[in-house]
Scaffold this active site. Structure first.
Site: not given
Length: 508
Positions: A258, A334, A387
Site C-alpha cells: 500500500e 479504497k 489494508c
C-alpha cells in the site's frame, strides 16, 4: 467467589479472552473465559446487571485485543503514546456495548434454562458482530471466529456460515464446557463432541499446480518513520527495486505494498503537484524493473481536483496495475476508509477544536465505489482490498465479476507487534469464506501468500526485508458464503434464537 465479585471477574475474564487472538493464540483460555462469563451472566440478579456484566466483559476483551491501536495513534497523529491508550479505552467503551446487548437478550430469553441461554447467546453474538461491522461505518476487527484458525477443520465452516457464524460455533463449544461443569451431561456431550471433532480433523494441504501464474511479493521493510520523510524517496525506491529485480525472464505478477511510492502515476495534474517527477518518468523508472511480460500491482495515491482543475481538494488511496510498457491497466480506489485516520468526520468542527492532527492534511481521502476486479490479462482477474478493508466479511469481492484472487496491499508498519498477525489472521478467514487465494504485501510485514483454504503458503516475517517467489494458488468454485454472504450468518442466528425461544416455551 463469582457471586461476590461478578463485575470484577467479568472484566478480568474479558481481558483474558482476548489472548486467543494472534499473536498469543491461547484459544483454550478464550473458550474457558467464555464459559466463565456465561456462568456470571446466568447468575445476574436483573437485566441491568446482565447488561453491565456483558459490558465489562467486552471492555476487557477489546482493551487487550486492540492495544496495538495505541502505537498506530502515535504515528498518525504525532501524539504521545499514553494518549493512544486513552483512545483504545474510549473505543473499547463503545465496542463493549455489543457484548452487553448479547448478554442482555440471552439473559432475558434463557435465564431459566442453561441450554436456552447458550443458544440465545450464540445467536445474539452473531447479530452483534454483524452490527459491529457497519454501525458508525463499522469496526469489526477480531471477530471471535478468528481464534478457530488453529482448530483443525473448524475454520473451514466459515465457507458455509461466514466468520460471524463461526463465532457462534465457538460459543457452542464454550457453552458445552459450562454445561459440563454444571453436570448437565445430556446437553453438554453433543456440543463438546462436535467441537472436539472439528478441532481434531487435520487440515489438508494440496500442491499448487505448476500451470498457475508466477508471482513475486515484495516486503522492503520501510518503517513508518521513514516512509514519508523528505529525502527518503530514492532510498525507499532502491529497497523496492533491489527486491524486485531478477534474472528469470518468465512472466509474473509483482506485488508492492500500500502507498508503495509517493509519486503520482496519472497524467493531467498541474505540474507543481509532481515535484519535478512527472508520471511518464516515474512509470518508465518502474518499467525498468520489470521483464517484458510482467505486471506490477502497487499502491499509490490519486488526487481529486476542483471543477477548475487547478487545486487538489481530495485524494484516493489507490492501487494501480501497470505493464512493462509503462501503460496503466486499471486502478482501484479504497472504499472503506479509516475514520480519524484517512478522513476526519465533521472536519470543520473538529479542526476548530484543534483536533485536525487526528487526520493531518488539508483535505480528506475520498472513498471508492466498493469491491472491484481488475483484468490482468494472462494473469487473470485481481480483486482488490486495501489494508483493513479485508476485515469486512462479505464485502471483499465483486459478485458480478468474481476475481481469481484477492490482493490485499497494506501498511501494517504502524500496527505495533499485535496488529500485523491479527490482520493476517483475518485475511485468512476471507480466503476461506470466498474460496479465493489472498496475496498480502506490506512494508514491514507480515506479507504472505494464502491459499483458498486459508493456509499460509509463504510469508515474510515482521521487521524483515524479503520477497516471496511462488505460484498463485488456485481459486475454488464460489463457496456457499461467496454466493449468499452474511444472509447465511444471520439465518443461523435466527435459527439459534428461535430454537432458544421454542425450548423456553416448551419448558413452561
Amino acid at each position: 467467589m463469582i457471586a461476590r465479585h461478578p463485575y470484577a471477574i467479568s472484566l478480568f475474564a474479558g481481558g483474558l479472552s482476548a489472548t486467543g487472538f494472534a499473536p498469543l493464540n491461547l484459544w483454550p483460555l478464550t473458550i474457558l473465559m467464555l464459559a466463565l462469563w456465561m456462568a456470571i451472566v446466568m447468575q445476574a440478579k436483573s437485566r441491568k446487571a446482565a447488561f453491565f456484566t456483558g459490558w465489562l466483559f467486552g471492555l476487557g476483551h477489546f482493551v487487550i485485543g486492540l492495544n496495538w491501536i495505541a502505537k498506530a495513534f502515535t504515528f498518525q497523529a504525532a501524539m504521545p503514546e499514553w494518549l493512544g491508550y486513552v483512545a483504545v479505552v474510549l473505543l473499547s467503551l463503545y465496542l463493549a456495548v455489543f457484548p452487553a446487548l448479547a448478554a442482555l437478550v440471552a439473559f432475558w430469553v434463557g435465564k431459566e434454562r442453561p441450554v436456552t441461554f447458550v443458544l440465545a447467546l450464540a445467536g445474539m453474538w452473531i447479530i452483534t458482530e454483524w452490527l459491529r461491522s457497519w454501525v458508525f461505518s463499522g469496526f469489526i476487527w477480531n471477530p471471535l471466529g478468528v481464534i478457530a484458525l488453529p482448530l483443525g477443520q473448524m475454520a473451514s465452516l466459515s465457507m458455509f456460515v461466514g466468520s460471524y457464524g463461526l463465532s457462534a460455533l465457538l460459543f457452542a463449544g464454550a457453552g458445552g464446557l459450562w454445561l459440563l461443569f454444571q453436570k448437565r451431561w445430556q446437553a453438554a456431550f453433543p456440543l463438546m463432541a462436535i467441537f472436539a471433532g472439528l478441532s481434531l480433523i487435520p487440515h489438508q494441504v494440496k500442491q499448487i499446480s505448476p500451470e498457475q501464474p508466477l508471482l513475486t511479493v515484495v516486503q522492503p521493510n520501510i518503517g513508518q518513520q521513514d516512509k514519508w520523510q523528505a529525502g527518503y524517496e530514492q532510498q525507499n525506491l532502491a529497497k523496492l527495486a533491489e527486491l524486485t529485480l531478477r534474472e528469470d525472464d518468465r512472466p509474473r505478477i509483482i506485488f508492492w505494498p500500500e502507498a508503495a511510492i509517493p509519486d503520482y502515476l496519472e497524467t493531467g495534474y498541474p505540474a507543481r503537484y509532481y515535484y519535478g517527477r512527472p508520471p511518464e518518468f516515474v512509470r518508465q523508472q518502474l518499467g525498468g524493473l520489470m521483464k517484458p511480460d510482467d505486471v506490477l500491482v502497487l499502491g499509490a495515491l490519486k488526487l481529486e481536483f476542483d471543477e477548475a482543475g487547478g487545486r487538489a481538494v481530495g485524494a484516493r488511496n489507490s492501487v494501480f496495475a501497470m505493464d512493462a510498457q509503462h501503460e496503466l491497466l486499471g486502478r482501484y480506489d479504497k472504499s472503506h476508509l479509516v475514520p480519524y485516520g484517512e478522513y476526519l468526520p465533521m472536519r470543520p468542527l473538529l479542526s476548530a477544536l484543534g483536533l485536525s492532527r487526528l487526520a493531518p492534511g488539508d483535505f480528506d481521502f475520498w472513498p471508492g465505489p466498493g469491491a472491484r476486479s481488475l483484468d490482468l490479462g494472462q494473469f487473470g482477474k485481481a480483486g482488490l482490498q486495501v489494508c483493513y478493508e479485508i476485515i469486512f466479511s462479505g464485502q471483499v469481492v465483486d459478485p458480478a465479476n468474481r476475481p481469481d484472487f484477492i490482493f490485499n496491499p497494506s501498511n501494517d508498519a504502524w500496527f505495533g507487534s499485535w496488529g500485523p498477525p491479527q490482520h493476517l489472521a483475518q485475511a485468512r478467514l476471507r480466503a476461506i469464506e470466498e474460496g479465493l487465494p489472498v496475496i498480502r504485501s506490506t512494508p514491514t510485514g507480515i506479507s504472505a501468500v494464502i491459499d483458498a483454504n486459508g493456509t499460509v503458503r509463504a510469508s515474510v516475517a515482521m521487521g524483515q526485508a524479503g520477497r516471496i517467489d511462488s505460484r498463485l494458488p488456485e481459486a475454488k468454485a464460489p463457496t456457499l458464503f461467496a454466493r449468499y454472504g452474511n444472509i447465511l450468518s444471520l439465518g443461523l442466528a435466527l435459527i439459534l434464537l428461535l430454537s432458544a425461544i421454542a425450548i423456553r416455551v416448551r419448558g413452561r
